[in-house]
Design a protein around this motif. Structure first.
Motif, PDB file in Angstrom:
ATOM      1  N   MET A   9      20.543   1.552  13.178  1.00  0.00           N
ATOM      2  CA  MET A   9      20.223   2.964  13.312  1.00  0.00           C
ATOM      3  C   MET A   9      20.221   3.298  14.796  1.00  0.00           C
ATOM      4  SD  MET A   9      19.071   5.899  11.911  1.00  0.00           S
ATOM      5  CE  MET A   9      18.904   5.339  10.253  1.00  0.00           C
ATOM      6  N   LYS A  10      20.959   4.333  15.173  1.00  0.00           N
ATOM      7  CA  LYS A  10      21.010   4.745  16.577  1.00  0.00           C
ATOM      8  C   LYS A  10      19.780   5.560  16.948  1.00  0.00           C
ATOM      9  CE  LYS A  10      25.823   4.908  17.854  1.00  0.00           C
ATOM     10  NZ  LYS A  10      26.873   5.720  18.412  1.00  0.00           N
ATOM     11  N   CYS A  11      19.309   5.345  18.152  1.00  0.00           N
ATOM     12  CA  CYS A  11      18.174   6.100  18.675  1.00  0.00           C
ATOM     13  C   CYS A  11      18.637   7.531  18.972  1.00  0.00           C
ATOM     14  CB  CYS A  11      17.655   5.439  19.951  1.00  0.00           C
ATOM     15  SG  CYS A  11      16.384   6.405  20.805  1.00  0.00           S
ATOM     16  N   PRO A  12      17.915   8.539  18.482  1.00  0.00           N
ATOM     17  CA  PRO A  12      18.322   9.922  18.741  1.00  0.00           C
ATOM     18  C   PRO A  12      18.081  10.343  20.202  1.00  0.00           C
ATOM     19  CG  PRO A  12      16.250   9.889  17.526  1.00  0.00           C
ATOM     20  CD  PRO A  12      16.731   8.471  17.620  1.00  0.00           C
ATOM     21  N   TYR A  13      17.334   9.540  20.947  1.00  0.00           N
ATOM     22  CA  TYR A  13      17.020   9.883  22.334  1.00  0.00           C
ATOM     23  C   TYR A  13      18.007   9.280  23.332  1.00  0.00           C
ATOM     24  CZ  TYR A  13      12.700  11.262  20.085  1.00  0.00           C
ATOM     25  OH  TYR A  13      11.785  11.841  19.240  1.00  0.00           O
ATOM     26  N   CYS A  14      18.272   7.956  23.194  1.00  0.00           N
ATOM     27  CA  CYS A  14      19.149   7.311  24.178  1.00  0.00           C
ATOM     28  C   CYS A  14      20.499   6.884  23.606  1.00  0.00           C
ATOM     29  CB  CYS A  14      18.438   6.113  24.811  1.00  0.00           C
ATOM     30  SG  CYS A  14      18.200   4.709  23.697  1.00  0.00           S
ATOM     31  N   GLY A  15      20.643   6.914  22.274  1.00  0.00           N
ATOM     32  CA  GLY A  15      21.920   6.594  21.648  1.00  0.00           C
ATOM     33  C   GLY A  15      22.175   5.112  21.421  1.00  0.00           C
ATOM     34  N   LYS A  16      21.275   4.262  21.862  1.00  0.00           N
ATOM     35  CA  LYS A  16      21.447   2.809  21.649  1.00  0.00           C
ATOM     36  C   LYS A  16      21.202   2.493  20.181  1.00  0.00           C
ATOM     37  CE  LYS A  16      21.966   2.001  26.047  1.00  0.00           C
ATOM     38  NZ  LYS A  16      23.179   1.625  26.653  1.00  0.00           N
ATOM     39  N   ASP A  17      21.829   1.407  19.717  1.00  0.00           N
ATOM     40  CA  ASP A  17      21.717   1.108  18.289  1.00  0.00           C
ATOM     41  C   ASP A  17      20.779  -0.057  17.977  1.00  0.00           C
ATOM     42  OD1 ASP A  17      23.294  -0.919  19.196  1.00  0.00           O
ATOM     43  OD2 ASP A  17      24.896  -0.606  17.750  1.00  0.00           O
ATOM     44  N   ASN A  18      19.942  -0.435  18.912  1.00  0.00           N
ATOM     45  CA  ASN A  18      18.983  -1.495  18.605  1.00  0.00           C
ATOM     46  C   ASN A  18      17.577  -0.892  18.466  1.00  0.00           C
ATOM     47  OD1 ASN A  18      19.370  -1.027  21.333  1.00  0.00           O
ATOM     48  ND2 ASN A  18      18.642  -3.027  21.962  1.00  0.00           N
ATOM     49  N   THR A  19      17.294  -0.473  17.223  1.00  0.00           N
ATOM     50  CA  THR A  19      15.983   0.064  16.883  1.00  0.00           C
ATOM     51  C   THR A  19      15.377  -0.822  15.804  1.00  0.00           C
ATOM     52  OG1 THR A  19      16.839   1.518  15.147  1.00  0.00           O
ATOM     53  CG2 THR A  19      16.727   2.437  17.369  1.00  0.00           C
ATOM     54  N   ARG A  20      14.077  -0.750  15.662  1.00  0.00           N
ATOM     55  CA  ARG A  20      13.429  -1.556  14.631  1.00  0.00           C
ATOM     56  C   ARG A  20      12.422  -0.717  13.866  1.00  0.00           C
ATOM     57  NH1 ARG A  20       8.590  -3.425  17.196  1.00  0.00           N
ATOM     58  NH2 ARG A  20       8.784  -3.030  19.416  1.00  0.00           N
ATOM     59  N   VAL A  21      12.202  -1.112  12.624  1.00  0.00           N
ATOM     60  CA  VAL A  21      11.251  -0.429  11.756  1.00  0.00           C
ATOM     61  C   VAL A  21       9.864  -0.954  12.081  1.00  0.00           C
ATOM     62  CG1 VAL A  21      10.534  -0.056   9.368  1.00  0.00           C
ATOM     63  CG2 VAL A  21      12.965  -0.123   9.932  1.00  0.00           C
ATOM     64  N   ILE A  22       8.930  -0.041  12.359  1.00  0.00           N
ATOM     65  CA  ILE A  22       7.556  -0.468  12.630  1.00  0.00           C
ATOM     66  C   ILE A  22       6.599  -0.087  11.501  1.00  0.00           C
ATOM     67  CG2 ILE A  22       7.787  -0.584  15.127  1.00  0.00           C
ATOM     68  CD1 ILE A  22       6.587   2.217  15.315  1.00  0.00           C
ATOM     69  N   ASP A  23       7.047   0.799  10.595  1.00  0.00           N
ATOM     70  CA  ASP A  23       6.214   1.181   9.452  1.00  0.00           C
ATOM     71  C   ASP A  23       7.093   1.786   8.369  1.00  0.00           C
ATOM     72  OD1 ASP A  23       3.767   1.749   8.010  1.00  0.00           O
ATOM     73  OD2 ASP A  23       3.988   3.835   8.629  1.00  0.00           O
ATOM     74  N   SER A  24       6.822   1.451   7.113  1.00  0.00           N
ATOM     75  CA  SER A  24       7.530   2.034   5.965  1.00  0.00           C
ATOM     76  C   SER A  24       6.505   2.443   4.936  1.00  0.00           C
ATOM     77  CB  SER A  24       8.466   1.012   5.315  1.00  0.00           C
ATOM     78  OG  SER A  24       9.571   0.768   6.123  1.00  0.00           O
ATOM     79  N   ARG A  25       6.751   3.593   4.297  1.00  0.00           N
ATOM     80  CA  ARG A  25       5.879   4.020   3.204  1.00  0.00           C
ATOM     81  C   ARG A  25       6.637   4.978   2.303  1.00  0.00           C
ATOM     82  NH1 ARG A  25       1.294   6.872   6.689  1.00  0.00           N
ATOM     83  NH2 ARG A  25       1.501   4.845   7.601  1.00  0.00           N
ATOM     84  N   PRO A  26       6.223   5.060   1.046  1.00  0.00           N
ATOM     85  CA  PRO A  26       6.875   6.000   0.122  1.00  0.00           C
ATOM     86  C   PRO A  26       6.640   7.445   0.563  1.00  0.00           C
ATOM     87  CG  PRO A  26       5.452   4.460  -1.058  1.00  0.00           C
ATOM     88  CD  PRO A  26       5.191   4.268   0.387  1.00  0.00           C
ATOM     89  N   ALA A  27       7.602   8.304   0.276  1.00  0.00           N
ATOM     90  CA  ALA A  27       7.485   9.734   0.569  1.00  0.00           C
ATOM     91  C   ALA A  27       8.011  10.512  -0.633  1.00  0.00           C
ATOM     92  CB  ALA A  27       8.287  10.081   1.819  1.00  0.00           C
ATOM     93  N   ASP A  28       7.742  11.803  -0.672  1.00  0.00           N
ATOM     94  CA  ASP A  28       8.214  12.672  -1.760  1.00  0.00           C
ATOM     95  C   ASP A  28       7.876  12.083  -3.125  1.00  0.00           C
ATOM     96  OD1 ASP A  28       9.339  14.402   0.123  1.00  0.00           O
ATOM     97  OD2 ASP A  28      11.251  13.323   0.089  1.00  0.00           O
ATOM     98  N   GLU A  29       6.627  11.660  -3.282  1.00  0.00           N
ATOM     99  CA  GLU A  29       6.147  11.101  -4.535  1.00  0.00           C
ATOM    100  C   GLU A  29       7.012   9.932  -5.031  1.00  0.00           C
ATOM    101  OE1 GLU A  29       5.496  14.236  -7.375  1.00  0.00           O
ATOM    102  OE2 GLU A  29       4.382  15.420  -5.915  1.00  0.00           O
ATOM    103  N   GLY A  30       7.439   9.096  -4.095  1.00  0.00           N
ATOM    104  CA  GLY A  30       8.224   7.917  -4.448  1.00  0.00           C
ATOM    105  C   GLY A  30       9.717   8.169  -4.503  1.00  0.00           C
ATOM    106  N   GLY A  31      10.155   9.400  -4.232  1.00  0.00           N
ATOM    107  CA  GLY A  31      11.577   9.734  -4.286  1.00  0.00           C
ATOM    108  C   GLY A  31      12.355   9.287  -3.065  1.00  0.00           C
ATOM    109  N   SER A  32      11.642   8.945  -2.004  1.00  0.00           N
ATOM    110  CA  SER A  32      12.303   8.460  -0.795  1.00  0.00           C
ATOM    111  C   SER A  32      11.344   7.551  -0.037  1.00  0.00           C
ATOM    112  CB  SER A  32      12.736   9.643   0.087  1.00  0.00           C
ATOM    113  OG  SER A  32      11.618  10.364   0.539  1.00  0.00           O
ATOM    114  N   ILE A  33      11.848   6.941   1.025  1.00  0.00           N
ATOM    115  CA  ILE A  33      11.031   6.066   1.868  1.00  0.00           C
ATOM    116  C   ILE A  33      11.044   6.625   3.283  1.00  0.00           C
ATOM    117  CG2 ILE A  33      10.798   3.753   2.865  1.00  0.00           C
ATOM    118  CD1 ILE A  33      12.086   2.648   0.341  1.00  0.00           C
ATOM    119  N   ARG A  34       9.858   6.756   3.842  1.00  0.00           N
ATOM    120  CA  ARG A  34       9.703   7.219   5.216  1.00  0.00           C
ATOM    121  C   ARG A  34       9.598   5.978   6.088  1.00  0.00           C
ATOM    122  NH1 ARG A  34       5.373   7.628   8.640  1.00  0.00           N
ATOM    123  NH2 ARG A  34       5.442   9.329  10.132  1.00  0.00           N
TER     124      ARG A  34
END
Length: 149
Positions: free
Chosen positions: A1-26
């Motif tokens: 996933m590219k960073c929307p600020y600097c454009g580099k593609d080395n980003t990491r997930v620091i938190d995941s949780r369900p969203a939209d009543e389980g219809g998606s993941i934030r």
């Protein structure tokens, strides 16, 4: 996933949780280069749905058309934007749970009217008058009688 600020593609997930009543993941992400954080949403890709119009033309399903119709029907009624959003979500859920590639606009209209009938009778009649193309006052009165029974 590219960073929307600097454009580099080395980003990491620091938190995941369900969203939209389980219809998606934030997902909360952090860029390893600039250390800025941003949020992404992951949603299941659905099968492209084709709507068969009254004149038998076909067009791609567009959620905003349902939203627009419901918002117009609910104009100046005591119905919140969240309620409208919930109704449209429920209609959309019914549509996609059928697992068919095509659906008639008639079926979509009937689903919308079902939801509106439960929420607000004035909004229901407004939507029905446009959807069913009431030609005169008698047709309008017939629909009102159905509601009152």
């Amino acid at each position: 996933m590219k960073c929307p600020y600097c454009g580099k593609d080395n980003t990491r997930v620091i938190d995941s949780r369900p969203a939209d009543e389980g219809g998606s993941i934030r997902r909360r992400r952090e860029c390893d280069e600039c250390h800025k954080r941003f949020t992404t949403y992951e949603k299941v890709e659905t099968i492209p749905l084709i709507v068969i119009k009254k004149d038998n033309n076909r067009e791609t399903y567009d959620r905003s058309k349902i939203e627009g119709g419901v918002f117009r029907a609910c104009h100046k009624r005591p119905i919140s934007a969240a309620q409208v959003e919930r109704m449209v979500d429920e209609v959309e859920s019914c549509i996609f749970s059928r697992e068919e590639r095509e659906i008639s606009s008639r079926k979509i209209g009937e689903l919308v009217m079902e939801k509106l009938k439960d929420v607000d009778s004035v909004a229901y009649v407004r939507f029905a008058s446009v959807y069913r193309e009431f030609k005169d006052v008698n047709t309008f009165m017939d629909e009102l009688k159905k509601i009152l029974e």
